[in-house]
Design a protein around this motif. Structure first.
Motif: not given
Length: 169
Positions: A68-69, A55, A1, A61-66
């Motif tokens: 990090l997952e 942003k 992150m 935010t969606q790309d970062v979430y994927v």
């Protein structure tokens, strides 16, 4: 992150965030940077709003979430805690000072500090669970509530019967 945030931050964003952090004390703000870097977002129906940093792209935010997952976290111990020593000492042979390796004895050396909070120490986690009064009376030393535990132990020391203790409690 942290790496993602640093990669997406530029000099203006860092400057703006530093100024905003300092402005809480000095009551000044960089409105020029705020207009360039931020969007005005309404927070309620009363007309209140907040400034939020834009942003880098729309689906950030969606790309970062994927991303990090999909990260797999692992911890590798690359330092042995205890191992054999390779001690050398100065020794005189034929009138000359010579550095000699220790061969006598089986010496072990601790290579990591043991006094810091590490995973190598004992961890004592207390588990709290609800049990019936009969179960609690069988093992009163495991009762968490201190006043009840103290009162119950004093009654047991006075040789009270379990039926009498139930009536008292």
């Amino acid at each position: 992150m942290d790496a993602i945030v640093i990669a997406c931050a530029n000099r203006n964003i860092v400057n703006y965030l530093n100024n905003e952090s300092a402005s809480r004390k000095a009551k000044i703000s960089r409105h020029d940077l705020q207009a360039i870097l931020c969007d005005k977002v309404r927070t309620d129906d009363k007309g209140n709003y907040q400034w939020r940093v834009k942003k880098p792209w729309d689906t950030f935010t969606q790309d970062v979430y994927v991303a990090l997952e999909n990260i797999i976290v692992s911890f590798k111990q690359n330092l042995r805690v205890i191992n054999k020593t390779s001690n050398y000492y100065w020794h005189y042979e034929n009138g000359k000072k010579v550095l000699v390796k220790q061969v006598k004895g089986d010496s072990w050396a601790i290579r990591k500090t043991m006094h810091k909070d590490t995973v190598f120490g004992e961890v004592n986690l207390r588990k709290v669970k609800s049990v019936s009064l009969n179960e609690a009376l069988k093992n009163p030393q495991f009762i968490v509530e201190k006043d009840l535990k103290r009162q119950l132990l004093s009654l047991l020391q006075q040789n009270f019967d379990i039926k009498k203790i139930k009536k008292i409690l």
